[in-house]
Enzyme design. Structure first.
Site, PDB file in Angstrom:
ATOM      1  N   HIS A 166     -27.615 -20.066  57.576  1.00 14.98           N
ATOM      2  CA  HIS A 166     -28.145 -19.067  58.492  1.00 14.98           C
ATOM      3  C   HIS A 166     -27.093 -18.576  59.349  1.00 14.98           C
ATOM      4  CE1 HIS A 166     -27.702 -22.843  60.602  1.00 14.98           C
ATOM      5  NE2 HIS A 166     -27.853 -22.253  61.888  1.00 14.98           N
ATOM      6  N   HIS A 203     -25.967 -18.534  62.354  1.00  9.72           N
ATOM      7  CA  HIS A 203     -25.483 -19.277  63.694  1.00  9.72           C
ATOM      8  C   HIS A 203     -23.929 -19.231  63.680  1.00  9.72           C
ATOM      9  CE1 HIS A 203     -29.352 -21.054  65.563  1.00  9.72           C
ATOM     10  NE2 HIS A 203     -29.108 -19.663  65.895  1.00  9.72           N
ATOM     11  N   ASP A 208     -21.481 -21.141  63.909  1.00 10.48           N
ATOM     12  CA  ASP A 208     -20.895 -22.278  63.459  1.00 10.48           C
ATOM     13  C   ASP A 208     -21.109 -22.635  61.976  1.00 10.48           C
ATOM     14  OD1 ASP A 208     -23.460 -22.802  64.483  1.00 10.48           O
ATOM     15  OD2 ASP A 208     -23.114 -24.969  64.314  1.00 10.48           O
ATOM     16  N   HIS A 209     -21.816 -21.688  61.466  1.00  8.30           N
ATOM     17  CA  HIS A 209     -21.953 -21.948  59.788  1.00  8.30           C
ATOM     18  C   HIS A 209     -21.468 -20.688  59.072  1.00  8.30           C
ATOM     19  CE1 HIS A 209     -25.081 -25.260  60.156  1.00  8.30           C
ATOM     20  NE2 HIS A 209     -25.056 -24.718  61.431  1.00  8.30           N
ATOM     21  N   HIS A 244     -35.871 -23.456  61.098  1.00 11.47           N
ATOM     22  CA  HIS A 244     -34.930 -23.368  62.378  1.00 11.47           C
ATOM     23  C   HIS A 244     -35.368 -22.370  63.297  1.00 11.47           C
ATOM     24  CE1 HIS A 244     -31.045 -24.638  64.273  1.00 11.47           C
ATOM     25  NE2 HIS A 244     -30.429 -23.312  63.615  1.00 11.47           N
ATOM     26  N   ASP A 266     -29.473 -25.801  58.923  1.00 15.65           N
ATOM     27  CA  ASP A 266     -30.132 -26.747  60.154  1.00 15.65           C
ATOM     28  C   ASP A 266     -31.741 -26.428  60.046  1.00 15.65           C
ATOM     29  OD1 ASP A 266     -27.384 -26.575  60.999  1.00 15.65           O
ATOM     30  OD2 ASP A 266     -27.769 -25.459  62.837  1.00 15.65           O
ATOM     31  N   HIS A 294     -23.609 -32.774  61.036  1.00 12.76           N
ATOM     32  CA  HIS A 294     -23.979 -31.789  61.930  1.00 12.76           C
ATOM     33  C   HIS A 294     -24.404 -32.637  63.254  1.00 12.76           C
ATOM     34  CE1 HIS A 294     -26.349 -28.512  63.719  1.00 12.76           C
ATOM     35  NE2 HIS A 294     -25.561 -27.732  62.987  1.00 12.76           N
TER      36      HIS A 294
HETATM   37 ZN   LIG Z   1     -25.862 -25.607  63.228  1.00 16.69          ZN
HETATM   38 ZN   LIG Z   2     -28.427 -23.244  63.628  1.00 19.27          ZN
END
Ligand SMILES: [Zn+2]
Ligand SMILES: [Zn+2]
Length: 307
Positions: free
Chosen positions: A60, A62, A64-65, A145, A216, A274
């Site tokens: 996804h 976000h 940090d991914h 998520h 997530d 995570h």
């Molecule tokens: Zn995350």
């Molecule tokens: Zn996320």
């Protein structure tokens, strides 16, 4: 397959944990799941070659991914990669990379095959195949998520059954290349004219190994389906039980919920990852998960697990 977590912190990196990315290494090829900032340094530390990277699978959008994508894609261009790369992710990932290209920030001179999947890709069919090679397939399902997210599962195809040497001898098959031909699924004709079929000397086909990747997400039916009978479930455990309401609110799972998914799916092993940076020592997360699903391991950056 070898599994190497490259980043195990949620949201932001810490001095000991980078942000989300996991390498799954198969025979002759490997795949990257998520690509947080600085993933390319972690790939170098893990000693795996970007040259053999066959596909990148983003869960996804976000940061940090996926913030590590431009750097990793550019480095492979600098290293004169020529063969193609599959990139799978949610809608928006193509626009993002094409914009960086138009701004002359990102240079990719090898074939990049981008496939976007959104909620509409799953109307009427819960699961989509997004990768296939001679030995492996990868499928995806939507998770639950805060924003649209995808979970993945790598599956090794059925392997031929074991070669029965005793039977081959009884049938009078001469030792040598005919054995190999039978093993790779071909009929052979002997000098006396008899035809031997592979099934005459091979046991039943053997199930391949599988690895599932769910982050997530809140606990959900699709996560259980991705993890069904899997050899290793990699699943997020952002919080301990005391923050279960926060987990629900932000679209995450607690360590206990991760373990319940593994148990419901009858997974063989669970790898939790995570971790929220509020846990400098994530052992409470491991204890919580193990109390429900004993075959749980806690991910650390660059730890290696074999299935
Ligand atoms: Zn995350
Ligand atoms: Zn996320």
């Amino acid at each position: 397959m070898r599994i190497i977590p490259l980043g195990t912190s949620s949201g932001k990196p810490t001095l000991n944990r980078n942000v989300s990315a996991t390498a799954v290494v198969g025979e002759g090829e490997w795949w990257l799941f998520d690509c947080g900032e600085a993933t390319q340094i972690q790939i170098a530390r893990a000693g795996i070659s970007p040259h053999k990277l066959a596909g990148i699978f983003i869960t996804h959008l976000h940061g940090d991914h996926f913030n590590g994508l431009p750097g990793l894609l550019s480095t492979m261009a600098l290293d004169k990669r020529e063969h193609g790369l599959t990139l799978v992710g949610p809608p928006g990932i193509r626009d993002y990379l094409e914009l960086l290209g138009r701004l002359r920030i990102l240079f990719v001179n090898y074939p990049l095959k981008i496939r976007e999947l959104g909620a509409e890709s799953f109307l009427g069919k819960p699961v989509e195949q997004v990768y296939e090679s001679a030995r492996y397939t990868i499928v995806t399902r939507p998770l639950d998520h805060r924003i649209f997210a995808l979970g993945y599962r790598v599956e090794e195809k059925l392997k031929p059954g074991r070669f029965n040497l005793e039977k081959a001898r009884q049938l009078g098959i001469p030792v040598g290349p005919l054995y190999g031909m039978l093993q790779s699924g071909n009929e052979v004709r002997l000098a006396d004219g008899r035809v031997i079929k592979p099934a005459d000397v091979l046991g039943p086909p053997r199930r391949g190994k599988s690895v599932s990747y769910c982050l997530d997400t809140r606990p959900c039916e699709n996560a259980v389906e991705l993890a069904r009978e899997t050899d290793l479930l990699i699943y997020e455990a952002t919080f301990t039980h005391e923050y279960i309401e926060e987990a629900r609110l932000y679209g995450h799972s607690t360590a206990g919920q991760a373990a319940v998914v593994a148990r419901e799916a009858n997974a063989r092993q669970l790898l939790i990852t995570h971790f929220s940076s509020r846990y400098p020592d994530p052992r409470p997360l491991l204890e919580e998960a193990r109390s429900v699903f004993p075959a749980t391991t806690m991910a650390d950056d660059l730890l290696e697990i074999e299935v």
